[in-house]
Design a protein around this motif. Structure first.
Motif, PDB file in Angstrom:
ATOM      1  N   TRP A 124       0.994  -1.254   0.050  1.00 22.62           N
ATOM      2  CA  TRP A 124       0.062  -0.283  -0.064  1.00 22.62           C
ATOM      3  C   TRP A 124       1.034   1.309  -0.053  1.00 22.62           C
ATOM      4  O   TRP A 124       0.423   2.233  -0.759  1.00 22.62           O
ATOM      5  N   LYS A 137       0.387   4.201  -2.328  1.00 21.81           N
ATOM      6  CA  LYS A 137       0.258   5.702  -1.377  1.00 21.81           C
ATOM      7  C   LYS A 137       1.330   6.937  -1.922  1.00 21.81           C
ATOM      8  O   LYS A 137       0.966   8.126  -2.002  1.00 21.81           O
ATOM      9  N   THR A 185      -2.312  -2.133  -6.329  1.00 21.34           N
ATOM     10  CA  THR A 185      -3.146  -2.485  -5.296  1.00 21.34           C
ATOM     11  C   THR A 185      -3.398  -4.033  -5.287  1.00 21.34           C
ATOM     12  O   THR A 185      -3.222  -4.790  -4.380  1.00 21.34           O
TER      13      THR A 185
END
Lengths: 114, 197
Positions: A24, A28, A87
């Motif tokens: 993640w 991000k 993802t």
């Protein structure tokens, strides 16, 4: 060694959150930076077409600007596909981490007792 | 009941220890992207420096474009071996939405179909890079024009404008192109990071 439902659950949650966090993090970091670039590149195209219309030795023509926006559309699609794929990789890593922890921690014991 | 849960866990851990939602890391694609990025950026810089000169004309650089096209096609072929050949399912909806927002016509039947899967996404990302190369060529050949510098006057008189890649065009086009290359690259890097652990 005694195995409880909570032991299994704790190990799974721990491994999944570690693995997902790594994956993640990359989404991000990547996503906001690329979205900013998309905005500034669209503005850059508009600015250069405006410069050309004032002085045709500067910037580029509306025809070139239109093609550059077409390129930007493709690049935007690429960024969104990359974000989605990152993802998916994060989810994949989390699931595999769960399997791995279960295997490492419990496989031998479970096979013995069953 | 407890025994049932334990059996399920054993089956999961022994029978199905890894899942693969995306195609595996490919070093050839990773290195190929790096090489392609270097080559296209160097070409764009040279074209920008030579805008208006003979060396900057489209006709003088057709071969350079062909080399780049071959490089990216090789990577697409490589990625298509790993995909199911059905394309990237992710790109179908995303692409359509982006196209609608940006007022472009969405190419319905390209490399992605409704039956696609995530294995085809690397291939799709590479096809997008190739598509951008085609548009860059189109700009160089048709829409960007410069005042000629040191080009011999022919019998019809000195051409008023020649094909070129203007410095401003080169700058914007490379930012956009690099964004596409980086999109494919970051995905390969993420796959690599995990496969190295």
């Amino acid at each position: 060694m005694e195995i409880t439902f909570n032991d299994v659950l704790e190990k799974m949650i721990e491994s999944a959150s570690d693995a997902f966090e790594d994956g993640w993090e990359s989404v991000k970091n990547y996503a906001p930076a690329e979205l900013k670039k998309i905005s500034s590149q669209i503005v850059e195209v508009v600015d250069n077409v405006a410069k050309y219309e004032i002085d045709d030795s500067q910037g580029y023509s509306p025809e070139t600007g239109k093609l550059l926006l077409q390129m930007q559309r493709t690049a935007t699609e690429g960024v969104l596909v990359a974000m989605s794929t990152l993802t998916l990789i994060a989810v994949q890593n989390a699931i595999n981490a769960i399997f791995q922890v279960l295997k490492d921690t419990f496989e031998g014991i479970l096979l013995t007792i069953l | 009941m407890k025994k049932y849960y334990l059996m399920v866990i054993v089956l999961l851990t022994t029978g199905c220890t890894t899942v693969q939602f995306v195609s595996p890391y490919d070093e050839v694609i990773d290195n190929g992207l790096k090489e392609y990025k270097e080559s296209i950026n160097a070409l764009a810089k040279n074209l920008s420096d030579n805008a208006g000169k003979k060396e900057g004309l489209y006709t003088e650089n057709k071969e350079n474009y062909n080399v780049l096209e071959s490089k990216i096609e090789l990577l697409i072929d490589r990625a298509s071996i790993q995909s199911s050949g059905k394309g990237c399912k992710l790109a179908v909806d995303l692409g359509a939405k982006v196209a609608r927002i940006m007022g472009d016509k969405f190419p319905i039947n390209e490399s992605n179909t409704e039956g696609g899967d995530s294995y085809g996404c690397t291939e799709r990302l590479l096809i997008m890079i190739k598509k951008q190369l085609t548009v860059l060529q189109q700009i160089h050949e048709n829409t960007d024009k410069c005042e000629p510098i040191g080009i011999q006057q022919d019998e019809n008189g000195e051409p008023r404008e020649v094909s070129c890649l203007r410095p401003a065009t080169s700058g914007t086009a490379m930012k956009i192109t690099n964004q596409s290359i980086n999109a494919a690259w970051i995905v390969e890097t993420a796959k690599k990071s995990k496969s190295e652990e």
